[in-house]
Scaffold this motif. Structure first.
Motif, mmCIF file in Angstrom:
data_model
loop_
_atom_site.group_PDB
_atom_site.id
_atom_site.type_symbol
_atom_site.label_atom_id
_atom_site.label_comp_id
_atom_site.label_asym_id
_atom_site.label_seq_id
_atom_site.Cartn_x
_atom_site.Cartn_y
_atom_site.Cartn_z
ATOM 1 N N LEU A 124 -3.418 17.064 10.447
ATOM 2 C CA LEU A 124 -2.311 16.897 9.121
ATOM 3 C C LEU A 124 -1.892 15.089 8.506
ATOM 4 O O LEU A 124 -1.622 15.424 7.665
ATOM 5 N N TYR A 125 -2.877 14.349 9.760
ATOM 6 C CA TYR A 125 -2.815 13.381 8.513
ATOM 7 C C TYR A 125 -4.511 12.835 7.553
ATOM 8 O O TYR A 125 -4.486 12.002 7.555
ATOM 9 N N GLY A 126 -5.190 14.461 7.474
ATOM 10 C CA GLY A 126 -6.285 14.281 6.375
ATOM 11 C C GLY A 126 -7.239 14.023 7.443
ATOM 12 O O GLY A 126 -6.767 13.241 8.647
ATOM 13 N N LYS A 127 -8.729 13.642 7.153
ATOM 14 C CA LYS A 127 -10.059 13.616 7.723
ATOM 15 C C LYS A 127 -9.916 12.204 7.196
ATOM 16 O O LYS A 127 -9.806 11.262 6.061
ATOM 17 N N SER A 128 -10.926 11.481 8.869
ATOM 18 C CA SER A 128 -11.361 10.325 8.582
ATOM 19 C C SER A 128 -12.673 9.666 8.776
ATOM 20 O O SER A 128 -12.779 10.827 10.001
ATOM 21 N N SER A 129 -13.451 8.586 8.286
ATOM 22 C CA SER A 129 -15.161 8.567 8.718
ATOM 23 C C SER A 129 -15.012 7.063 9.716
ATOM 24 O O SER A 129 -16.113 7.805 10.102
ATOM 25 N N LEU A 130 -13.548 7.468 9.755
ATOM 26 C CA LEU A 130 -13.834 5.806 11.013
ATOM 27 C C LEU A 130 -13.323 6.241 12.587
ATOM 28 O O LEU A 130 -13.198 7.727 12.715
ATOM 29 N N THR A 131 -14.133 5.355 13.360
ATOM 30 C CA THR A 131 -13.908 5.922 14.846
ATOM 31 C C THR A 131 -12.453 5.840 15.389
ATOM 32 O O THR A 131 -11.451 5.099 14.912
ATOM 33 N N PRO A 132 -12.314 6.623 16.102
ATOM 34 C CA PRO A 132 -11.185 6.107 16.982
ATOM 35 C C PRO A 132 -10.759 5.212 16.862
ATOM 36 O O PRO A 132 -9.144 4.283 16.815
ATOM 37 N N TYR A 133 -11.537 4.340 17.763
ATOM 38 C CA TYR A 133 -11.239 2.651 18.013
ATOM 39 C C TYR A 133 -10.798 1.997 15.928
ATOM 40 O O TYR A 133 -9.902 1.316 16.470
ATOM 41 N N MET A 134 -11.071 1.663 15.162
ATOM 42 C CA MET A 134 -11.089 1.034 13.693
ATOM 43 C C MET A 134 -9.731 2.043 13.366
ATOM 44 O O MET A 134 -9.269 1.159 12.534
ATOM 45 N N GLN A 135 -9.856 3.063 13.572
ATOM 46 C CA GLN A 135 -8.393 3.901 12.912
ATOM 47 C C GLN A 135 -7.235 3.314 13.657
ATOM 48 O O GLN A 135 -6.239 3.135 13.428
ATOM 49 N N GLY A 136 -7.033 3.296 14.778
ATOM 50 C CA GLY A 136 -6.010 2.305 15.749
ATOM 51 C C GLY A 136 -6.136 1.172 15.286
ATOM 52 O O GLY A 136 -5.387 0.682 15.046
ATOM 53 N N VAL A 137 -7.482 0.498 15.150
ATOM 54 C CA VAL A 137 -7.106 -1.189 14.283
ATOM 55 C C VAL A 137 -6.227 -0.904 12.912
ATOM 56 O O VAL A 137 -5.648 -2.084 12.735
ATOM 57 N N ALA A 138 -7.291 -0.359 12.061
ATOM 58 C CA ALA A 138 -6.353 0.299 10.815
ATOM 59 C C ALA A 138 -4.543 0.285 11.137
ATOM 60 O O ALA A 138 -3.921 -0.016 10.129
ATOM 61 N N SER A 139 -4.394 1.301 11.684
ATOM 62 C CA SER A 139 -3.079 1.786 11.724
ATOM 63 C C SER A 139 -1.732 0.357 13.049
ATOM 64 O O SER A 139 -0.641 0.143 12.480
ATOM 65 N N ARG A 140 -2.754 -0.139 13.764
ATOM 66 C CA ARG A 140 -2.163 -1.410 14.260
ATOM 67 C C ARG A 140 -1.673 -2.954 13.282
ATOM 68 O O ARG A 140 -1.231 -3.410 12.819
ATOM 69 N N ASN A 141 -2.785 -2.904 11.984
ATOM 70 C CA ASN A 141 -2.568 -3.376 11.338
ATOM 71 C C ASN A 141 -1.540 -3.383 10.460
ATOM 72 O O ASN A 141 -0.977 -3.892 9.205
ATOM 73 N N SER A 142 -1.000 -2.129 9.392
ATOM 74 C CA SER A 142 -0.661 -1.692 8.738
ATOM 75 C C SER A 142 1.273 -1.044 8.697
ATOM 76 O O SER A 142 1.717 -0.086 8.066
ATOM 77 N N ARG A 143 0.968 -0.477 10.316
ATOM 78 C CA ARG A 143 2.215 -0.133 10.586
ATOM 79 C C ARG A 143 3.647 -1.244 10.750
ATOM 80 O O ARG A 143 3.414 -1.825 10.265
ATOM 81 N N TYR A 144 4.673 -0.272 9.834
ATOM 82 C CA TYR A 144 5.352 -0.556 8.905
ATOM 83 C C TYR A 144 5.123 -2.122 8.099
ATOM 84 O O TYR A 144 6.343 -3.372 8.130
ATOM 85 N N SER A 145 4.068 -2.282 8.085
ATOM 86 C CA SER A 145 3.838 -3.014 6.847
ATOM 87 C C SER A 145 4.484 -3.074 5.471
ATOM 88 O O SER A 145 4.966 -4.127 4.253
ATOM 89 N N GLY A 146 5.499 -2.853 5.110
ATOM 90 C CA GLY A 146 6.309 -2.241 4.264
ATOM 91 C C GLY A 146 7.139 -3.356 4.373
ATOM 92 O O GLY A 146 8.070 -3.392 2.848
ATOM 93 N N LEU A 147 7.872 -3.666 5.302
ATOM 94 C CA LEU A 147 9.253 -4.732 5.202
ATOM 95 C C LEU A 147 8.635 -6.002 5.199
ATOM 96 O O LEU A 147 9.891 -7.102 4.900
ATOM 97 N N PHE A 148 7.225 -6.300 4.900
ATOM 98 C CA PHE A 148 6.681 -6.970 4.811
ATOM 99 C C PHE A 148 6.198 -7.478 3.588
ATOM 100 O O PHE A 148 5.154 -9.150 3.729
ATOM 101 N N LEU A 149 6.280 -6.866 2.213
ATOM 102 C CA LEU A 149 5.637 -6.909 0.879
ATOM 103 C C LEU A 149 5.821 -7.898 0.510
ATOM 104 O O LEU A 149 4.868 -8.163 -0.273
ATOM 105 N N HIS A 150 6.631 -8.445 0.658
ATOM 106 C CA HIS A 150 7.233 -9.741 -0.008
ATOM 107 C C HIS A 150 6.480 -10.998 0.103
ATOM 108 O O HIS A 150 6.432 -11.676 -0.269
#
Length: 185
Positions: A124-150
Motif C-alpha cells: 500500500l505505501y510502497g517498498k522500503s529498503s530500511l529495516t522495520p525499526y528504522m521505518q518506525g524511527v522515520a515514522s515517529r520523526n515525521s508524523r504530523y510534521s506538517g503542523l510544525f513546518l513554519h
C-alpha cells in the motif's frame, strides 16, 4: 544464548478532527500529488508577495543603496518568498491528510489509489529498503510534521506501514469491486 528483545510498536496518536484522517505521515510525493489548484494559487501568491512588496517600497521610497545594492536584496527576498510559498502550499495540502480541513476529494483519491494497489498486489505505501525499526524511527520523526513546518520544515521521504489508519478498508473495498467485476462477467 542471547535473548532478543522486540521493540514495542508505537501507534500513531489519533487526533479529534472534523474530517476523517487519511494519513498521519503522508509521503512527500503523495502530498504534492494530492494538492489542489487552490493550494498552487495560494503558494504562488505567497511566493511572489515579498518581492513585490519590496519592489513597491523601493518605488515609493527609494533606498538609494547605489549600484548593486538592490539586486541582492531582491534575490534574498525572492528566495525567502519561494521557500515560504512552497511551505504554505505543502502545509495546506498536508492538513487535508490529517483531517483538519475538508478532504472529501482526497478521501476519494486515497481510496482509489490504495484499492488499485491492492488489486495489483503491491504494498500500500510502497517498498522500503530500511529495516522495520528504522521505518518506525522515520515514522515517529515525521508524523504530523506538517503542523510544525513554519518552525522546522520536515518531510517524510520514507515508505513505511505506520500511517495511523486502518488499512482493512482498502482490502474490503477491493474485495467488493473484484466481486462486482466477477459477477458482471
Amino acid at each position: 544464548m542471547a535473548e532478543q528483545h522486540q521493540k514495542p510498536y508505537v501507534p500513531a496518536k489519533t487526533l479529534d478532527t472534523d474530517y476523517p484522517l487519511i494519513d498521519s505521515d503522508p509521503h512527500f510525493k503523495r502530498v504534492l500529488r494530492y494538492a489542489r489548484p487552490s493550494d498552487y494559487a495560494v503558494g504562488a501568491f505567497s511566493a511572489t508577495l515579498p518581492a513585490s512588496v519590496l519592489l513597491l517600497w523601493e518605488n515609493i521610497s527609494p533606498s538609494y543603496v547605489g549600484r548593486g545594492g538592490f539586486a541582492p536584496a531582491m534575490r534574498l527576498t525572492g528566495f525567502v518568498g519561494l521557500a515560504g510559498g512552497f511551505l504554505l502550499f505543502y502545509q495546506r495540502s498536508s492538513l487535508r491528510f490529517y483531517g483538519f480541513t475538508e478532504n472529501k476529494r482526497e478521501q476519494d483519491m486515497d481510496m482509489r489509489e490504495m484499492v488499485d494497489k491492492v488489486k495489483r498486489g503491491e504494498p500500500l505505501y510502497g517498498k522500503s529498503s530500511l529495516t522495520p525499526y528504522m521505518q518506525g524511527v522515520a515514522s515517529r520523526n515525521s508524523r504530523y510534521s506538517g503542523l510544525f513546518l513554519h518552525v522546522l520544515p520536515w518531510f517524510n521521504f520514507v515508505n513505511h506501514e505506520q500511517h495511523g489508519v486502518d488499512t482493512a478498508k482498502y482490502y474490503r473495498q477491493a474485495e467488493k469491486e473484484l466481486e462486482a467485476e466477477r459477477t458482471a462477467s
